[in-house]
Design a protein around this motif. Sequence first.
Motif, short mmCIF file in Angstrom:
data_model
loop_
_atom_site.label_atom_id
_atom_site.label_comp_id
_atom_site.label_asym_id
_atom_site.label_seq_id
_atom_site.Cartn_x
_atom_site.Cartn_y
_atom_site.Cartn_z
N VAL A 209 29.48 -30.75 32.19
CA VAL A 209 30.65 -31.11 32.99
C VAL A 209 31.54 -29.88 33.13
CG1 VAL A 209 32.69 -32.60 33.09
CG2 VAL A 209 30.54 -33.47 32.11
N VAL A 210 31.95 -29.60 34.36
CA VAL A 210 32.83 -28.46 34.63
C VAL A 210 34.18 -28.99 35.09
CG1 VAL A 210 33.25 -26.59 36.28
CG2 VAL A 210 31.03 -26.79 35.17
N ILE A 211 35.27 -28.46 34.52
CA ILE A 211 36.61 -28.74 35.02
C ILE A 211 37.23 -27.41 35.44
CG2 ILE A 211 37.50 -28.78 32.65
CD1 ILE A 211 39.78 -30.55 33.64
N GLU A 212 37.64 -27.35 36.70
CA GLU A 212 38.18 -26.10 37.24
C GLU A 212 39.45 -26.36 38.03
OE1 GLU A 212 37.18 -23.06 36.70
OE2 GLU A 212 35.20 -23.41 35.83
N TYR A 213 40.43 -25.47 37.85
CA TYR A 213 41.65 -25.47 38.65
C TYR A 213 41.42 -24.54 39.84
CZ TYR A 213 43.77 -27.25 34.31
OH TYR A 213 44.07 -27.97 33.18
N LEU A 214 41.65 -25.06 41.05
CA LEU A 214 41.44 -24.28 42.26
C LEU A 214 42.66 -24.33 43.16
CD1 LEU A 214 38.61 -26.21 41.78
CD2 LEU A 214 37.79 -24.53 43.39
N SER A 215 42.88 -23.25 43.89
CA SER A 215 43.83 -23.28 45.00
C SER A 215 43.14 -23.99 46.17
CB SER A 215 44.24 -21.86 45.40
OG SER A 215 43.13 -21.18 45.95
N LEU A 216 43.89 -24.30 47.19
CA LEU A 216 43.28 -24.97 48.34
C LEU A 216 42.24 -24.10 49.03
CD1 LEU A 216 46.26 -26.88 49.98
CD2 LEU A 216 44.46 -27.77 48.49
N ASP A 217 42.36 -22.78 48.89
CA ASP A 217 41.35 -21.90 49.49
C ASP A 217 40.29 -21.48 48.47
OD1 ASP A 217 43.42 -20.43 48.28
OD2 ASP A 217 43.16 -18.70 49.59
N GLY A 218 40.18 -22.23 47.36
CA GLY A 218 39.05 -22.06 46.46
C GLY A 218 39.17 -21.01 45.38
N VAL A 219 40.35 -20.44 45.19
CA VAL A 219 40.53 -19.40 44.17
C VAL A 219 40.69 -20.05 42.79
CG1 VAL A 219 42.04 -17.52 43.37
CG2 VAL A 219 41.53 -17.79 45.81
N VAL A 220 40.03 -19.46 41.79
CA VAL A 220 40.12 -19.94 40.41
C VAL A 220 40.71 -18.88 39.48
CG1 VAL A 220 38.24 -21.62 40.59
CG2 VAL A 220 37.73 -19.25 39.97
N GLN A 221 41.03 -17.73 39.98
CA GLN A 221 41.44 -16.60 39.14
C GLN A 221 42.87 -16.76 38.65
OE1 GLN A 221 40.72 -12.85 41.01
NE2 GLN A 221 41.40 -11.64 39.27
N GLY A 222 43.07 -16.50 37.36
CA GLY A 222 44.41 -16.43 36.78
C GLY A 222 45.27 -17.65 36.95
N PRO A 223 44.77 -18.85 36.72
CA PRO A 223 45.62 -20.02 36.98
C PRO A 223 46.77 -20.19 35.99
CG PRO A 223 43.56 -20.71 35.96
CD PRO A 223 43.43 -19.24 36.26
N GLY A 224 46.59 -19.74 34.75
CA GLY A 224 47.55 -20.09 33.71
C GLY A 224 48.79 -19.24 33.61
N TRP B 72 49.70 -19.55 38.95
CA TRP B 72 49.98 -20.41 40.11
C TRP B 72 49.88 -21.90 39.82
CZ3 TRP B 72 45.35 -22.82 41.20
CH2 TRP B 72 44.19 -22.16 40.82
N THR B 73 49.39 -22.30 38.65
CA THR B 73 49.33 -23.73 38.31
C THR B 73 50.58 -24.20 37.57
OG1 THR B 73 48.26 -23.40 36.17
CG2 THR B 73 46.81 -23.64 38.10
N GLY B 74 51.52 -23.29 37.30
CA GLY B 74 52.68 -23.60 36.47
C GLY B 74 53.39 -24.91 36.78
N PRO B 75 53.69 -25.22 38.03
CA PRO B 75 54.42 -26.47 38.32
C PRO B 75 53.64 -27.75 37.99
CG PRO B 75 54.56 -24.93 40.17
CD PRO B 75 53.52 -24.39 39.22
N HIS B 76 52.38 -27.61 37.62
CA HIS B 76 51.53 -28.79 37.44
C HIS B 76 51.05 -28.98 36.00
CE1 HIS B 76 51.54 -28.84 41.81
NE2 HIS B 76 51.29 -27.55 41.73
N TRP C 186 40.14 -29.61 40.49
CA TRP C 186 41.56 -29.90 40.58
C TRP C 186 42.18 -28.96 41.62
CZ3 TRP C 186 44.31 -31.86 35.68
CH2 TRP C 186 43.43 -32.62 34.91
N PHE C 187 42.40 -29.46 42.81
CA PHE C 187 42.94 -28.64 43.89
C PHE C 187 44.47 -28.68 43.84
CE2 PHE C 187 38.65 -29.33 45.42
CZ PHE C 187 38.33 -28.08 45.90
N HIS C 188 45.05 -27.48 43.73
CA HIS C 188 46.50 -27.32 43.65
C HIS C 188 47.05 -27.01 45.05
CE1 HIS C 188 45.18 -26.94 39.54
NE2 HIS C 188 46.43 -27.01 39.13
N PRO C 189 48.25 -27.49 45.36
CA PRO C 189 48.80 -27.31 46.70
C PRO C 189 49.37 -25.90 46.91
CG PRO C 189 50.32 -28.58 45.35
CD PRO C 189 49.09 -28.37 44.52
N VAL C 190 48.47 -24.93 46.87
CA VAL C 190 48.85 -23.53 47.08
C VAL C 190 47.67 -22.81 47.73
CG1 VAL C 190 48.09 -22.85 44.76
CG2 VAL C 190 49.74 -21.43 45.98
#
Length: 197
Positions: A5-20, A35-39, A151-155
């Motif tokens: 099972v994979v859990i990934e935080y993504l931007s709407l354009d598919g970026v996973v780099q440096g979320p925290g 970029w995930t800070g507000p969530h 997990w698609f973030h609104p950014v």
Amino acid sequence: MRKLVVIEYLSLDGVVQGPGHAAEDEDGGFDLGGWTGPHMADHREWGSPLYQAAGAFVFGRRTYDLWLPHWSTITDPDDLIAAALNGRPKYVASTTLTAATWPGTTVWPDRIPERVAELKAQPGGDILIAGSAALASDLIDRKLVDTYHLWFHPVVLGAGKRLFPPGLAPQQDLDLISSTTTRTGLAILTYERALNS
């Protein structure tokens, strides 16, 4: 057979780099980390059940190094994510790590896809990869990932590493199992690899 099972935080354009946080992963001059800070509250609320359900965890070296100093020090039994991470087997894929200081960790220096396949064949709960996008992409390419929690973030970031980079294996079909929108605007989509893929 256990699922990977994979859990990934993504931007709407598919970026996973440096979320925290800002300095998490600056490869390629990436300066948009955190970029995930507000969530973060939603991450804990919706992620906790996934960690509790996992029977084991697999990490890439960068994620392991980032998580070790934080999660390994949390002893509060009410922190269910920390309890799962500290109480269950962990495997870290690394050719350079010689000794793991996080109790319950095994270092995998080679044969990562084969080791993952062997682990999947053992009895126990599902195996969770959180973050570790380069490792996850490699295992996706080898058709070893069974379930995706995306997990698609609104950014929109416009640049950065992606979970599905160009050159992955030919078409893999996924079945949408569930979708959730959180109060802060995360769209959590859960997919399973289709039987014919």
